[in-house]
Design an enzyme around this catalytic site. Structure first.
Site, PDB file in Angstrom:
ATOM      1  N   ARG A  80      47.550  41.303  50.039  1.00 32.40           N
ATOM      2  CA  ARG A  80      46.312  41.699  49.382  1.00 32.40           C
ATOM      3  C   ARG A  80      45.597  42.744  50.214  1.00 32.40           C
ATOM      4  O   ARG A  80      45.828  42.900  51.406  1.00 32.40           O
ATOM      5  CB  ARG A  80      45.380  40.484  49.202  1.00 32.40           C
ATOM      6  CG  ARG A  80      45.935  39.429  48.280  1.00 32.40           C
ATOM      7  CD  ARG A  80      44.870  38.427  47.830  1.00 32.40           C
ATOM      8  NE  ARG A  80      43.759  38.252  48.726  1.00 32.40           N
ATOM      9  CZ  ARG A  80      43.651  37.279  49.632  1.00 32.40           C
ATOM     10  NH1 ARG A  80      44.642  36.419  49.765  1.00 32.40           N
ATOM     11  NH2 ARG A  80      42.571  37.181  50.374  1.00 32.40           N
ATOM     12  N   GLN A 120      47.392  40.804  34.151  1.00 32.69           N
ATOM     13  CA  GLN A 120      48.592  40.456  34.916  1.00 32.69           C
ATOM     14  C   GLN A 120      48.813  38.954  34.843  1.00 32.69           C
ATOM     15  O   GLN A 120      47.934  38.169  35.204  1.00 32.69           O
ATOM     16  CB  GLN A 120      48.426  40.887  36.386  1.00 32.69           C
ATOM     17  CG  GLN A 120      49.676  40.609  37.220  1.00 32.69           C
ATOM     18  CD  GLN A 120      49.484  41.053  38.679  1.00 32.69           C
ATOM     19  OE1 GLN A 120      48.408  41.539  39.021  1.00 32.69           O
ATOM     20  NE2 GLN A 120      50.508  40.892  39.493  1.00 32.69           N
ATOM     21  N   GLU A 143      46.423  32.011  41.659  1.00 34.34           N
ATOM     22  CA  GLU A 143      45.433  30.942  41.500  1.00 34.34           C
ATOM     23  C   GLU A 143      44.035  31.518  41.237  1.00 34.34           C
ATOM     24  O   GLU A 143      43.240  30.936  40.498  1.00 34.34           O
ATOM     25  CB  GLU A 143      45.400  30.065  42.752  1.00 34.34           C
ATOM     26  CG  GLU A 143      44.447  28.881  42.618  1.00 34.34           C
ATOM     27  CD  GLU A 143      44.481  27.953  43.810  1.00 34.34           C
ATOM     28  OE1 GLU A 143      43.494  27.218  44.006  1.00 34.34           O
ATOM     29  OE2 GLU A 143      45.489  27.970  44.560  1.00 34.34           O
ATOM     30  N   ARG A 144      43.732  32.676  41.838  1.00 37.81           N
ATOM     31  CA  ARG A 144      42.406  33.277  41.617  1.00 37.81           C
ATOM     32  C   ARG A 144      42.238  33.663  40.146  1.00 37.81           C
ATOM     33  O   ARG A 144      41.187  33.410  39.519  1.00 37.81           O
ATOM     34  CB  ARG A 144      42.268  34.503  42.527  1.00 37.81           C
ATOM     35  CG  ARG A 144      40.921  35.227  42.421  1.00 37.81           C
ATOM     36  CD  ARG A 144      40.800  36.228  43.570  1.00 37.81           C
ATOM     37  NE  ARG A 144      39.646  37.090  43.396  1.00 37.81           N
ATOM     38  CZ  ARG A 144      39.652  38.230  42.741  1.00 37.81           C
ATOM     39  NH1 ARG A 144      40.772  38.672  42.172  1.00 37.81           N
ATOM     40  NH2 ARG A 144      38.549  38.958  42.625  1.00 37.81           N
ATOM     41  N   ARG A 145      43.279  34.242  39.529  1.00 42.90           N
ATOM     42  CA  ARG A 145      43.224  34.602  38.097  1.00 42.90           C
ATOM     43  C   ARG A 145      43.132  33.335  37.239  1.00 42.90           C
ATOM     44  O   ARG A 145      42.454  33.308  36.211  1.00 42.90           O
ATOM     45  CB  ARG A 145      44.472  35.413  37.713  1.00 42.90           C
ATOM     46  CG  ARG A 145      44.397  36.874  38.160  1.00 42.90           C
ATOM     47  CD  ARG A 145      45.764  37.546  38.115  1.00 42.90           C
ATOM     48  NE  ARG A 145      46.544  37.219  39.300  1.00 42.90           N
ATOM     49  CZ  ARG A 145      47.872  37.292  39.352  1.00 42.90           C
ATOM     50  NH1 ARG A 145      48.564  37.643  38.261  1.00 42.90           N
ATOM     51  NH2 ARG A 145      48.511  37.007  40.448  1.00 42.90           N
ATOM     52  N   GLU A 184      52.337  37.061  49.190  1.00 41.20           N
ATOM     53  CA  GLU A 184      51.382  37.630  48.224  1.00 41.20           C
ATOM     54  C   GLU A 184      49.967  37.676  48.813  1.00 41.20           C
ATOM     55  O   GLU A 184      49.250  38.662  48.673  1.00 41.20           O
ATOM     56  CB  GLU A 184      51.375  36.781  46.953  1.00 41.20           C
ATOM     57  CG  GLU A 184      50.594  37.433  45.819  1.00 41.20           C
ATOM     58  CD  GLU A 184      49.470  36.551  45.276  1.00 41.20           C
ATOM     59  OE1 GLU A 184      48.850  36.950  44.288  1.00 41.20           O
ATOM     60  OE2 GLU A 184      49.197  35.502  45.867  1.00 41.20           O
ATOM     61  N   ASN A 185      49.581  36.600  49.515  1.00 40.50           N
ATOM     62  CA  ASN A 185      48.248  36.567  50.118  1.00 40.50           C
ATOM     63  C   ASN A 185      48.092  37.614  51.214  1.00 40.50           C
ATOM     64  O   ASN A 185      47.047  38.266  51.351  1.00 40.50           O
ATOM     65  CB  ASN A 185      47.962  35.182  50.700  1.00 40.50           C
ATOM     66  CG  ASN A 185      47.707  34.148  49.620  1.00 40.50           C
ATOM     67  OD1 ASN A 185      47.272  34.478  48.515  1.00 40.50           O
ATOM     68  ND2 ASN A 185      48.012  32.885  49.918  1.00 40.50           N
ATOM     69  N   GLY A 187      40.707  40.539  28.603  1.00 44.83           N
ATOM     70  CA  GLY A 187      41.853  39.645  28.641  1.00 44.83           C
ATOM     71  C   GLY A 187      42.519  39.678  30.007  1.00 44.83           C
ATOM     72  O   GLY A 187      42.206  40.511  30.864  1.00 44.83           O
ATOM     73  N   ARG A 211      46.232  29.214  49.184  1.00 46.10           N
ATOM     74  CA  ARG A 211      44.973  29.348  49.934  1.00 46.10           C
ATOM     75  C   ARG A 211      43.885  28.504  49.293  1.00 46.10           C
ATOM     76  O   ARG A 211      43.897  28.232  48.096  1.00 46.10           O
ATOM     77  CB  ARG A 211      44.552  30.818  50.026  1.00 46.10           C
ATOM     78  CG  ARG A 211      44.205  31.488  48.711  1.00 46.10           C
ATOM     79  CD  ARG A 211      43.920  32.963  48.960  1.00 46.10           C
ATOM     80  NE  ARG A 211      43.619  33.673  47.733  1.00 46.10           N
ATOM     81  CZ  ARG A 211      42.526  34.381  47.527  1.00 46.10           C
ATOM     82  NH1 ARG A 211      41.600  34.465  48.465  1.00 46.10           N
ATOM     83  NH2 ARG A 211      42.341  35.015  46.388  1.00 46.10           N
TER      84      ARG A 211
END
Length: 604
Positions: free
Chosen positions: A101, A42, A64-66, A97-98, A39, A20
């Site tokens: 959410r 995941q 990608e967000r992490r 995965e997207n 920290g 995304r």
């Protein structure tokens, strides 16, 4: 599938091109603060890449967000799970995965469903099972993929652009029209507030859907607008698009294309009419022609003209039938002109041809049939009266004991006179109808008519304007008759107006109050009304004269004196003056009616 955990330098990891593209900056910063404090809890999922594929040895599959938040937090390394995956496997994992959410954007959902169905072989049923959603939800969300790129971006950015409004606009197949509808719906009144869903739905239906039943062109003509092709096979027709199955059948969802076809049809009709040598009316002239054809049958008729407008209708039961429904569309005569009501071509038929067709089909009687019927009725009335008279005479004779031959002869003579009178009336009616239907009299006929008017009406035009109007005084009858013999048709028309309303120029004593003119008499109202219709400013006439107005003479001119040869000679200008005055006073001819106004009618 083999996988292993490891901490990798962030510099060795690249962002996936299939993941995304939109992230909430505020949420990213909040996550970065959390990573600084606690920290990365995941790890992200990556896959190894060959040097031939990219410079970095690893690519992000999920997380990608992490990854972005870790960069903001200032980390050099990030915890990862590394797994060998093909491009298809990686793309499928990213989409799943997207979609799983808690709050995926509806547009991301739609794009995810579409990608899985196009590239991973998923069906709507499979997606429904995997994501625990109904099949109707899957299909409804997929319709968002019909939004153009510009509106997809606005869908992400504008909170007022809701899912329901987006689905409504997505039904419009033309990107430019989608943007137009969006601007109208999202900011209807310029105050930043969108329409309600109900109002927006009505707006789209009224402005962006066109029922093909109203098309004035052939919907199967693929050559009318070659780029568009036939409406029947067009994907923008609701019957041909499964995504539009909830809309009415046979509806065009591209009004711009529909308009192009109307314009092309207009040009096609004009070209055909010009080729045939037919008259084409447009604008105000067309509106006048269509209105006249619907409301009377003097020149033209249209398909919708009611039979009650035609002459000699046999049955009043047919009065409210239209011309086309009475004769049948396949029996309509050839049209002789075309008038455009907007872009709609209206065929105009010759009224004589239409009348003849109705006579042939038995809806109307001929003039001869009407007059014969009228004559038969008159003769029947005469016979009835004669029979009653004869019976009365016989009763009288019987009571007197004999028959009076002289009275019987007188009764027969009276019957013959009545019959001749009925014939004479029919003849005169025929002649008068023929004259009236000419529509415009010859100059000779106008002169004869005006001489008859001079006998029946009082000529009361003020002498002060005679020179200006007629080039001389025409107080005496012989002067007026001489003027009539020399006048043009335009001058005779003005003279008729003078006879009818010319005396309005002279105010009556009862319209004066003290020294002021009240102007409340009916005659002045007529003068003022005519002036307004002709665009004449009343205020100009009401201005104070530049020189004093002389009171009229207290002693009127005697008609006998005006009629003497000497008086006529004194009042007559020279031939040169007369020609100049007539040229100066000759009125500008009135605009002609734009259609032919005469018919060939026989008096026989």
């Amino acid at each position: 599938m083999e996988q292993f955990f490891q901490s990798l330098p962030i510099a060795q990891i690249s962002i996936s091109k299939t993941n995304r593209k939109r992230f909430n900056e505020q949420a990213l910063n909040e996550l970065a603060d959390n990573i600084k404090a606690n920290g990365l809890i995941q790890p992200i999922l990556v896959r190894p890449m060959s040097p031939a594929e990219q410079l970095e040895p690893y690519e992000i599959v999920c997380g990608e967000r992490r990854y972005r938040a870790s960069i903001i937090a200032g980390l050099d390394h990030i915890n990862t799970i590394c797994r060998e995956l093909t491009d298809t496997q990686a793309a499928e994992l990213q989409l799943i995965e997207n979609l799983q959410r808690e709050d995926p954007h509806p547009m991301e959902e739609a794009e995810g469903y579409q990608a899985l169905m196009l590239h991973s072989g998923y069906t709507a049923d499979m997606l429904a099972d995997k994501l625990n959603k109904s099949k109707s939800q899957i299909y409804a969300t997929l319709k968002l993929c019909n939004l153009c790129t510009e509106l997809r971006d606005k869908f992400f950015e504008n909170e007022k652009f809701t899912r329901s409004l987006a689905l409504l606009i997505a039904r419009i197949p033309v990107p430019a029209l989608q943007v137009e509808a969006f601007n109208e719906i999202i900011d209807e009144y310029g105050d930043g507030e969108p329409m309600s869903y109900r109002d927006a739905a009505i707006h789209v239906q009224m402005n962006y859907n066109v029922n093909l039943k109203i098309a004035i062109f052939s919907t199967t003509d693929a050559k009318l607008v070659p780029d568009a092709g036939s409406c029947k096979e067009c994907p923008k027709r609701t019957d041909n698009d499964p995504d539009l199955s909830d809309l009415d059948k046979n509806v065009c969802t591209d009004p711009k294309c529909f308009e192009k076809k109307i314009i092309a049809h207009h040009a096609q009709v004009v070209a055909k009419a010009n080729k045939k040598g037919l008259t084409v009316y447009e604008g105000a002239t067309a509106a006048k022609a269509i209105s006249a054809a619907k409301n009377n049958t003097d020149i033209f008729v249209v398909a919708e003209t009611l039979l009650r407008r035609f002459d000699n209708l046999k049955s009043q039961n047919d009065a409210h039938k239209s011309f086309a429904s009475a004769v049948g569309t396949d029996k309509l005569p050839d049209y002789v002109a075309v008038a455009f009501d907007g872009l709609t071509a209206v065929k105009l038929y010759d009224s004589n041809a239409a009348q003849s067709l109705l006579v042939d089909l038995g809806f109307c009687s001929t003039e001869a049939e009407v007059e014969t019927k009228k004559f038969e009725g008159q003769v029947a009335n005469i016979s009835t009266e004669q029979t009653e008279s004869d019976e009365e005479l016989e009763d009288d004779n019987e009571s007197e004991g004999g028959t009076n031959t002289e009275e019987l002869d007188q009764s027969a003579e009276k019957s013959e006179k009545l019959r001749l009178l009925a014939n004479e009336e029919i003849k005169r009616i025929r002649i008068y109808k023929a004259i009236r239907q000419r529509g415009q009299l010859s100059l000779e006929s106008l002169r004869a008519f005006m001489k008859n008017v001079d006998v029946g009406l009082y000529f009361s035009i003020p002498e002060s304007v005679h020179e200006e109007f007629y080039g001389r005084r025409i107080v005496a009858e012989e002067d007026r008759l001489e003027y009539i013999d020399q006048a043009s048709s335009e001058q005779l028309q003005l003279l008729l107006i003078d006879y009818v309303i010319g005396d309005i120029q002279i105010p009556r004593p009862w319209s004066l109050q003290d020294i002021y003119l009240e102007r409340k008499d009916d005659e002045f109202d007529l003068l003022q009304t005519v002036a307004q219709h002709e665009g004449i400013e009343i205020a100009i006439a009401e201005q104070e004269p530049t020189s004093p107005v002389q009171a009229p003479a207290t002693e009127p001119i005697e008609p006998e004196a005006a009629a003497t040869p000497a008086a006529k000679k004194r009042g007559r200008p020279s031939k040169a003056d007369k020609a100049a005055q007539e040229a100066a006073s000759k009125p500008v001819p009135m605009d002609k009616w734009p259609f032919p106004t005469t018919k060939t009618v026989s008096a026989s």
